[in-house]
Design a protein around this motif. Sequence first.
Motif, PDB file in Angstrom:
ATOM      1  N   ALA A  59     -16.101 -16.660  -4.493  1.00  0.00           N
ATOM      2  CA  ALA A  59     -14.832 -16.173  -5.034  1.00  0.00           C
ATOM      3  C   ALA A  59     -14.921 -14.688  -5.396  1.00  0.00           C
ATOM      4  CB  ALA A  59     -14.430 -16.994  -6.256  1.00  0.00           C
ATOM      5  N   VAL A  60     -16.025 -14.307  -6.035  1.00  0.00           N
ATOM      6  CA  VAL A  60     -16.223 -12.891  -6.398  1.00  0.00           C
ATOM      7  C   VAL A  60     -16.345 -12.036  -5.144  1.00  0.00           C
ATOM      8  CG1 VAL A  60     -17.821 -11.273  -7.493  1.00  0.00           C
ATOM      9  CG2 VAL A  60     -17.243 -13.422  -8.634  1.00  0.00           C
ATOM     10  N   LEU A  61     -17.061 -12.546  -4.133  1.00  0.00           N
ATOM     11  CA  LEU A  61     -17.202 -11.817  -2.868  1.00  0.00           C
ATOM     12  C   LEU A  61     -15.837 -11.613  -2.202  1.00  0.00           C
ATOM     13  CD1 LEU A  61     -19.040 -10.540  -0.731  1.00  0.00           C
ATOM     14  CD2 LEU A  61     -19.257 -12.825   0.311  1.00  0.00           C
ATOM     15  N   ALA A  62     -14.980 -12.637  -2.242  1.00  0.00           N
ATOM     16  CA  ALA A  62     -13.637 -12.528  -1.658  1.00  0.00           C
ATOM     17  C   ALA A  62     -12.811 -11.474  -2.393  1.00  0.00           C
ATOM     18  CB  ALA A  62     -12.938 -13.885  -1.710  1.00  0.00           C
ATOM     19  N   CYS A  63     -12.931 -11.431  -3.722  1.00  0.00           N
ATOM     20  CA  CYS A  63     -12.231 -10.405  -4.512  1.00  0.00           C
ATOM     21  C   CYS A  63     -12.741  -9.010  -4.159  1.00  0.00           C
ATOM     22  CB  CYS A  63     -12.421 -10.669  -6.005  1.00  0.00           C
ATOM     23  SG  CYS A  63     -11.611 -12.148  -6.614  1.00  0.00           S
ATOM     24  N   PHE A  64     -14.059  -8.899  -3.990  1.00  0.00           N
ATOM     25  CA  PHE A  64     -14.673  -7.616  -3.639  1.00  0.00           C
ATOM     26  C   PHE A  64     -14.168  -7.126  -2.278  1.00  0.00           C
ATOM     27  CE2 PHE A  64     -18.147  -5.157  -1.724  1.00  0.00           C
ATOM     28  CZ  PHE A  64     -18.343  -4.198  -2.703  1.00  0.00           C
ATOM     29  N   ILE A  65     -14.130  -8.021  -1.298  1.00  0.00           N
ATOM     30  CA  ILE A  65     -13.647  -7.662   0.047  1.00  0.00           C
ATOM     31  C   ILE A  65     -12.166  -7.289  -0.003  1.00  0.00           C
ATOM     32  CG2 ILE A  65     -13.212  -8.561   2.364  1.00  0.00           C
ATOM     33  CD1 ILE A  65     -15.774 -10.248   2.008  1.00  0.00           C
ATOM     34  N   SER A  66     -11.385  -8.013  -0.794  1.00  0.00           N
ATOM     35  CA  SER A  66      -9.947  -7.710  -0.931  1.00  0.00           C
ATOM     36  C   SER A  66      -9.740  -6.321  -1.510  1.00  0.00           C
ATOM     37  CB  SER A  66      -9.275  -8.758  -1.829  1.00  0.00           C
ATOM     38  OG  SER A  66      -9.410 -10.049  -1.295  1.00  0.00           O
ATOM     39  N   LEU A  67     -10.532  -5.970  -2.534  1.00  0.00           N
ATOM     40  CA  LEU A  67     -10.433  -4.630  -3.134  1.00  0.00           C
ATOM     41  C   LEU A  67     -10.768  -3.554  -2.111  1.00  0.00           C
ATOM     42  CD1 LEU A  67     -10.092  -2.788  -5.625  1.00  0.00           C
ATOM     43  CD2 LEU A  67     -12.521  -3.179  -6.119  1.00  0.00           C
ATOM     44  N   LEU A  68     -11.846  -3.777  -1.340  1.00  0.00           N
ATOM     45  CA  LEU A  68     -12.228  -2.811  -0.303  1.00  0.00           C
ATOM     46  C   LEU A  68     -11.110  -2.625   0.733  1.00  0.00           C
ATOM     47  CD1 LEU A  68     -15.983  -3.527   0.550  1.00  0.00           C
ATOM     48  CD2 LEU A  68     -15.019  -1.462  -0.466  1.00  0.00           C
ATOM     49  N   LEU A  69     -10.495  -3.729   1.151  1.00  0.00           N
ATOM     50  CA  LEU A  69      -9.420  -3.663   2.143  1.00  0.00           C
ATOM     51  C   LEU A  69      -8.225  -2.871   1.609  1.00  0.00           C
ATOM     52  CD1 LEU A  69      -9.443  -7.278   3.639  1.00  0.00           C
ATOM     53  CD2 LEU A  69     -10.078  -5.154   4.812  1.00  0.00           C
ATOM     54  N   ILE A  70      -7.866  -3.090   0.344  1.00  0.00           N
ATOM     55  CA  ILE A  70      -6.744  -2.357  -0.262  1.00  0.00           C
ATOM     56  C   ILE A  70      -7.030  -0.858  -0.275  1.00  0.00           C
ATOM     57  CG2 ILE A  70      -5.484  -1.962  -2.415  1.00  0.00           C
ATOM     58  CD1 ILE A  70      -5.826  -4.981  -2.971  1.00  0.00           C
ATOM     59  N   ILE A  71      -8.248  -0.496  -0.672  1.00  0.00           N
ATOM     60  CA  ILE A  71      -8.621   0.924  -0.729  1.00  0.00           C
ATOM     61  C   ILE A  71      -8.607   1.538   0.674  1.00  0.00           C
ATOM     62  CG2 ILE A  71     -10.506   2.528  -1.241  1.00  0.00           C
ATOM     63  CD1 ILE A  71     -11.259   0.664  -3.567  1.00  0.00           C
ATOM     64  N   ILE A  72      -9.153   0.816   1.661  1.00  0.00           N
ATOM     65  CA  ILE A  72      -9.188   1.320   3.047  1.00  0.00           C
ATOM     66  C   ILE A  72      -7.769   1.510   3.584  1.00  0.00           C
ATOM     67  CG2 ILE A  72      -9.792   0.701   5.423  1.00  0.00           C
ATOM     68  CD1 ILE A  72     -12.320  -0.653   4.227  1.00  0.00           C
ATOM     69  N   ILE A  73      -6.874   0.563   3.299  1.00  0.00           N
ATOM     70  CA  ILE A  73      -5.483   0.669   3.773  1.00  0.00           C
ATOM     71  C   ILE A  73      -4.799   1.890   3.158  1.00  0.00           C
ATOM     72  CG2 ILE A  73      -3.200  -0.415   3.641  1.00  0.00           C
ATOM     73  CD1 ILE A  73      -4.685  -3.132   3.903  1.00  0.00           C
ATOM     74  N   LEU A  74      -5.000   2.102   1.851  1.00  0.00           N
ATOM     75  CA  LEU A  74      -4.374   3.255   1.178  1.00  0.00           C
ATOM     76  C   LEU A  74      -4.902   4.574   1.739  1.00  0.00           C
ATOM     77  CD1 LEU A  74      -4.248   2.174  -2.582  1.00  0.00           C
ATOM     78  CD2 LEU A  74      -2.307   2.616  -1.066  1.00  0.00           C
ATOM     79  N   ILE A  75      -6.230   4.657   1.928  1.00  0.00           N
ATOM     80  CA  ILE A  75      -6.822   5.886   2.471  1.00  0.00           C
ATOM     81  C   ILE A  75      -6.336   6.126   3.899  1.00  0.00           C
ATOM     82  CG2 ILE A  75      -8.985   6.966   3.199  1.00  0.00           C
ATOM     83  CD1 ILE A  75     -10.332   5.610   0.804  1.00  0.00           C
ATOM     84  N   SER A  76      -6.252   5.066   4.709  1.00  0.00           N
ATOM     85  CA  SER A  76      -5.781   5.192   6.092  1.00  0.00           C
ATOM     86  C   SER A  76      -4.327   5.648   6.134  1.00  0.00           C
ATOM     87  CB  SER A  76      -5.923   3.861   6.831  1.00  0.00           C
ATOM     88  OG  SER A  76      -7.253   3.423   6.826  1.00  0.00           O
ATOM     89  N   LEU A  77      -3.503   5.088   5.243  1.00  0.00           N
ATOM     90  CA  LEU A  77      -2.090   5.457   5.195  1.00  0.00           C
ATOM     91  C   LEU A  77      -1.917   6.914   4.835  1.00  0.00           C
ATOM     92  CD1 LEU A  77       0.819   4.329   5.411  1.00  0.00           C
ATOM     93  CD2 LEU A  77       0.698   3.814   2.959  1.00  0.00           C
ATOM     94  N   LEU A  78      -2.645   7.348   3.809  1.00  0.00           N
ATOM     95  CA  LEU A  78      -2.557   8.753   3.404  1.00  0.00           C
ATOM     96  C   LEU A  78      -3.120   9.672   4.482  1.00  0.00           C
ATOM     97  CD1 LEU A  78      -3.489   8.781  -0.396  1.00  0.00           C
ATOM     98  CD2 LEU A  78      -1.343   9.512   0.636  1.00  0.00           C
ATOM     99  N   GLY A  79      -4.253   9.282   5.076  1.00  0.00           N
ATOM    100  CA  GLY A  79      -4.842  10.106   6.132  1.00  0.00           C
ATOM    101  C   GLY A  79      -3.928  10.258   7.323  1.00  0.00           C
ATOM    102  N   TRP A  80      -3.230   9.186   7.694  1.00  0.00           N
ATOM    103  CA  TRP A  80      -2.294   9.239   8.825  1.00  0.00           C
ATOM    104  C   TRP A  80      -1.155  10.205   8.549  1.00  0.00           C
ATOM    105  CZ3 TRP A  80       2.441   5.870   8.815  1.00  0.00           C
ATOM    106  CH2 TRP A  80       3.229   6.092   9.962  1.00  0.00           C
ATOM    107  N   LYS A  81      -0.598  10.136   7.334  1.00  0.00           N
ATOM    108  CA  LYS A  81       0.529  11.017   7.008  1.00  0.00           C
ATOM    109  C   LYS A  81       0.071  12.464   6.801  1.00  0.00           C
ATOM    110  CE  LYS A  81       3.889   9.742   7.250  1.00  0.00           C
ATOM    111  NZ  LYS A  81       4.675   9.439   8.454  1.00  0.00           N
ATOM    112  N   ILE A  82      -1.149  12.650   6.259  1.00  0.00           N
ATOM    113  CA  ILE A  82      -1.658  14.020   6.075  1.00  0.00           C
ATOM    114  C   ILE A  82      -1.893  14.677   7.427  1.00  0.00           C
ATOM    115  CG2 ILE A  82      -3.675  15.348   5.302  1.00  0.00           C
ATOM    116  CD1 ILE A  82      -3.806  13.457   2.887  1.00  0.00           C
TER     117      ILE A  82
END
Length: 361
Positions: A59-82
């Motif tokens: 369960a903790v591992l799933a939460c950790f992976i979910s957090l990583l995915l959220i951060i990667i999506i936000l960085i990718s979104l900002l990088g694409w628009k920048i």
Amino acid sequence: MTTSLSSVIKKLLVLFLVFSGLYFAQEFLIPLCIGGILATLFLPFCNWMENKKIPKSIAVLACFISLLLIIIILISLLGWKISELLDDLTLIKQKAITAGNGLQQYIFNHLNISITEQFTILKKEQPSYSNIFQTIFGSLVSILASLILVFVYFAFLLYYRNHIKNFLLKLVTPSKREEMEQVIYNATRVSQQYLLGLSKMIVLLWIMYGVGFSIIGVENAIFFGILCGLLEIVPYVGNITGTILTVLIAAANGANPTLLGGIVIIYGVVQLVQGWVLEPLILGPQVKINPLFTIIVLVIGQLLWGIPGIILAIPLTAMFKIICDHIEPMQPYGFLIGEIQIQKKEIEFVEKLKKSIKTKK
């Protein structure tokens, strides 16, 4: 009189020692606080998985992976628009050079400093490339190390949350344990409520700013909508900063006064909707800190911990308010920090709005 003066001096000394400790222990406390607040956000998801008989480590591992995915999506979104924004960099650079040449000519005409002398002064003031590289490299290493610590604290605080809770309960007498448990529950809940509410608010601001800027014809409207929404992390100041940046870059791209005025009008409309509709519905009264102390804690957070202090100031103050509300000698401080009770008309307005939304659903 002497006793009361001595009591005030002791309280001021304790306050000074607390702030000194927060300042000097920032390298330890900042990653711990960020990891802890993020852990409270994923706590319901982790509990839900454990209730489904999923092992705690998975369960903790799933939460950790979910957090990583959220951060990667936000960085990718900002990088694409920048990357799209960088397409206009050549035009902005040309205009900046033109403005710089005009400024040099103005200095020469009014201060009688030749252009050669101006370049000599600037060259003396500018740091060397090696110093700039060392500063950037050191900052990147520091950020990476802090990020790793945040992830480590996030995972272990989730895994050992019951152990930490039992430790806190053992610190108080058995008669006070029920109240302590309520304080722990309310503190974690207010952190969840703040982060979830802030996330919803940012998404809605993305939509409103993006649509508004697109309608009036702002170049890279989606990027500026995302920027203004993300800066909502810093209350009051963030949206103003995002709007000013939007106005400045639009002006550098040759926007006319009508377009610049439209950006300001959209900012005002969005703030009106946010203050009167979104905040009462999404954030709720438990997280509310009055505007005066919001500004005060943001300034103190910046002085103590810099940008991380600004981001952490509101959730940590909300948790502190919960603690104050449950400890009788500190209740006046909780009252001072908290929002003034909203008027009856405002309560009726929010209730009607909630009912109309439920009816439409």
